[in-house]
Design a protein around this motif. Sequence first.
Motif, PDB file in Angstrom:
ATOM      1  N   ASN A 168       0.854  -1.238  -0.090  1.00 45.33           N
ATOM      2  CA  ASN A 168       0.033  -0.177   0.217  1.00 45.33           C
ATOM      3  C   ASN A 168       0.905   1.126   0.067  1.00 45.33           C
ATOM      4  OD1 ASN A 168      -2.270  -1.721   0.129  1.00 45.33           O
ATOM      5  ND2 ASN A 168      -2.782  -1.170   2.380  1.00 45.33           N
ATOM      6  N   TYR A 169       2.195   1.091   0.248  1.00 44.26           N
ATOM      7  CA  TYR A 169       2.897   2.374   0.654  1.00 44.26           C
ATOM      8  C   TYR A 169       3.533   2.713  -0.536  1.00 44.26           C
ATOM      9  CZ  TYR A 169       2.671   1.686   5.604  1.00 44.26           C
ATOM     10  OH  TYR A 169       2.087   1.426   6.958  1.00 44.26           O
ATOM     11  N   GLY A 170       3.665   1.788  -1.820  1.00 45.15           N
ATOM     12  CA  GLY A 170       3.927   2.302  -3.165  1.00 45.15           C
ATOM     13  C   GLY A 170       5.575   2.715  -3.197  1.00 45.15           C
ATOM     14  N   VAL A 219      11.277   6.108   5.752  1.00 43.21           N
ATOM     15  CA  VAL A 219      10.962   4.814   6.439  1.00 43.21           C
ATOM     16  C   VAL A 219       9.274   4.978   6.541  1.00 43.21           C
ATOM     17  CG1 VAL A 219      11.081   3.083   8.158  1.00 43.21           C
ATOM     18  CG2 VAL A 219      12.997   4.166   7.353  1.00 43.21           C
ATOM     19  N   ALA A 220       8.340   4.058   6.137  1.00 41.43           N
ATOM     20  CA  ALA A 220       7.014   4.560   6.207  1.00 41.43           C
ATOM     21  C   ALA A 220       6.451   3.809   7.433  1.00 41.43           C
ATOM     22  CB  ALA A 220       6.263   3.766   5.103  1.00 41.43           C
ATOM     23  N   ASP A 221       5.704   4.477   8.172  1.00 42.04           N
ATOM     24  CA  ASP A 221       5.087   3.954   9.342  1.00 42.04           C
ATOM     25  C   ASP A 221       3.549   4.008   8.851  1.00 42.04           C
ATOM     26  OD1 ASP A 221       4.247   2.969  11.676  1.00 42.04           O
ATOM     27  OD2 ASP A 221       5.225   4.620  13.126  1.00 42.04           O
ATOM     28  N   ILE A 222       2.464   3.701   9.972  1.00 40.96           N
ATOM     29  CA  ILE A 222       1.308   3.299   9.622  1.00 40.96           C
ATOM     30  C   ILE A 222       0.557   4.817   9.261  1.00 40.96           C
ATOM     31  CG2 ILE A 222       1.043   1.345  10.750  1.00 40.96           C
ATOM     32  CD1 ILE A 222      -0.776   3.094  12.653  1.00 40.96           C
ATOM     33  N   ASN A 279       1.955  -2.638  10.716  1.00 34.66           N
ATOM     34  CA  ASN A 279       2.765  -3.197   9.796  1.00 34.66           C
ATOM     35  C   ASN A 279       3.864  -4.357  10.423  1.00 34.66           C
ATOM     36  OD1 ASN A 279       2.568  -0.953   7.931  1.00 34.66           O
ATOM     37  ND2 ASN A 279       4.104   0.163   9.110  1.00 34.66           N
ATOM     38  N   CYS A 280       3.678  -5.509   9.641  1.00 33.93           N
ATOM     39  CA  CYS A 280       4.067  -6.608   9.842  1.00 33.93           C
ATOM     40  C   CYS A 280       5.293  -7.147   9.334  1.00 33.93           C
ATOM     41  CB  CYS A 280       3.003  -7.912   9.900  1.00 33.93           C
ATOM     42  SG  CYS A 280       3.350  -9.308  10.750  1.00 33.93           S
ATOM     43  N   GLY A 281       6.410  -7.272   9.871  1.00 34.89           N
ATOM     44  CA  GLY A 281       7.875  -7.650   9.216  1.00 34.89           C
ATOM     45  C   GLY A 281       8.834  -7.378  10.331  1.00 34.89           C
ATOM     46  N   SER A 282      10.219  -7.318  10.084  1.00 33.24           N
ATOM     47  CA  SER A 282      11.135  -6.964  10.672  1.00 33.24           C
ATOM     48  C   SER A 282      12.113  -5.939  10.088  1.00 33.24           C
ATOM     49  CB  SER A 282      12.037  -8.338  10.792  1.00 33.24           C
ATOM     50  OG  SER A 282      13.371  -8.137  11.246  1.00 33.24           O
ATOM     51  N   ASP A 283      12.627  -5.165  10.831  1.00 32.96           N
ATOM     52  CA  ASP A 283      13.548  -3.883  10.353  1.00 32.96           C
ATOM     53  C   ASP A 283      14.759  -4.774  10.006  1.00 32.96           C
ATOM     54  OD1 ASP A 283      11.724  -2.090  11.163  1.00 32.96           O
ATOM     55  OD2 ASP A 283      12.526  -1.742  13.178  1.00 32.96           O
ATOM     56  N   ALA A 284      15.127  -5.761  10.504  1.00 32.84           N
ATOM     57  CA  ALA A 284      16.491  -6.368  10.160  1.00 32.84           C
ATOM     58  C   ALA A 284      16.335  -7.373   9.080  1.00 32.84           C
ATOM     59  CB  ALA A 284      16.624  -7.582  11.395  1.00 32.84           C
ATOM     60  N   ASP A 285      15.124  -7.584   8.576  1.00 36.24           N
ATOM     61  CA  ASP A 285      15.011  -8.246   7.375  1.00 36.24           C
ATOM     62  C   ASP A 285      14.577  -7.424   6.020  1.00 36.24           C
ATOM     63  OD1 ASP A 285      16.037 -10.819   7.066  1.00 36.24           O
ATOM     64  OD2 ASP A 285      14.162 -11.885   7.341  1.00 36.24           O
ATOM     65  N   SER A 339       8.803   0.801   9.067  1.00 40.02           N
ATOM     66  CA  SER A 339       9.017   0.526  10.281  1.00 40.02           C
ATOM     67  C   SER A 339       8.046  -0.607  10.983  1.00 40.02           C
ATOM     68  CB  SER A 339       8.554   2.037  11.238  1.00 40.02           C
ATOM     69  OG  SER A 339       8.715   1.543  12.540  1.00 40.02           O
ATOM     70  N   PHE A 340       8.452  -1.310  11.720  1.00 38.98           N
ATOM     71  CA  PHE A 340       7.759  -2.208  12.359  1.00 38.98           C
ATOM     72  C   PHE A 340       7.581  -2.350  13.987  1.00 38.98           C
ATOM     73  CE2 PHE A 340       9.290  -3.902   8.379  1.00 38.98           C
ATOM     74  CZ  PHE A 340       8.310  -4.184   7.912  1.00 38.98           C
ATOM     75  N   GLU A 341       7.959  -1.244  14.359  1.00 43.26           N
ATOM     76  CA  GLU A 341       7.923  -0.887  15.668  1.00 43.26           C
ATOM     77  C   GLU A 341       6.766  -1.305  16.571  1.00 43.26           C
ATOM     78  OE1 GLU A 341       9.601   2.614  19.023  1.00 43.26           O
ATOM     79  OE2 GLU A 341       9.809   2.716  16.910  1.00 43.26           O
ATOM     80  N   ARG A 342       5.643  -0.616  15.891  1.00 44.84           N
ATOM     81  CA  ARG A 342       4.372  -0.578  16.674  1.00 44.84           C
ATOM     82  C   ARG A 342       3.805  -1.973  16.942  1.00 44.84           C
ATOM     83  NH1 ARG A 342      -0.216   3.624  16.172  1.00 44.84           N
ATOM     84  NH2 ARG A 342       1.417   4.486  15.007  1.00 44.84           N
TER      85      ARG A 342
END
Length: 353
Positions: free
Chosen positions: A121-123, A128-131, A234-240, A275-278
Amino acid sequence: MRRRVLITGGCGYVGSALVSRLVRDGGYHVTVLDNGLIEGWRMEGGPVDYIEGDVRDIDDWSAVLKNVDCVVHLAAVVGDPAGSINTELTWEVNYLATVRLATECRKAGVARFVFASTCSNYGVVDDVADIDSPLQPQSVYAESKVRAEHHLLVSQDVGFTPVIVRLATLYGLAPRMRFDLAVNVMTAHAVRNSKVEVHGGKQWRPFLHVNDAAKALQLAMEAGATPSVPQVYNCGSDADCYQLGDIGRQIAAEVPGSEVVTLDSVTDVRDYRVSFERMEKNLGFRPDMKVVDGIREIRDSLIAGEFTDYTHERHSDYLSMSASVQRGDPAGRCRSGQGHSDVTTDCRAGSGV
């Protein structure tokens, strides 16, 4: 007492991983709704009820939703190439069917609704995109997901608490396997052809193992209801998070004798870091797998002969959709439930999501 969960599209890529996880957990009674179009997967001998049906065509949702505690909505036409084959169908499945299902859940008193969306959706994003970042969908697929998200958010109240999970680009082995995803198909090409093709290579993508996606969806199912706060993750990993060229080089390093071939043509302009911090902070989600783990397990499974033809249409949502249209299916029916991810390779080579 076991919680009763309905999973739409539960025979697909993410669905097969999620069903397997919930059955192992033992705390759930699982019902799967899937149209069964693709030669797919069912858990043999497991405590799972299967309903064969399309999310667009259910006449009596009240019967399907009776006594259900939670719905996980995976059913969709997935990916830019598949979504572009029949755009009307894409809107019917991804948006209109989601609207109807959400309405029926509200009527049936099903409060928890987990919606699998996409970081696509961020295109194109410079930072770095957050929600809260602007959404810039680059395809009908992503547009339909954005619209569905909007509807769910405005429908939220004390009796209906949707959780929207924007999944990163998926990879890895699953009971219903796909080889139309970047890491999966590039690894397969390396094993079978000793060549890893990268288009452009500078585009950024966040990656997520399919089993970690299942883990995240379970956490979303079990999260406490907070109807006053939009639950978008957002579901993922900053390290990946990698550029596609880096993925190609990782694969070549893990598959001896293979080489990276970089092509100037860019078939997919999307370029984003996320960003997946949230999700880690609010739901405690941390992935267990890294891209290199997925590369190794796919490599080993191919070498062991577990997949005789990774190019078969059953392993590709785009090819399955195309074959359905070519067969003259009057409804243009595609599988409404193949899991979610981003298109990262050339759909003409069967690598669309």
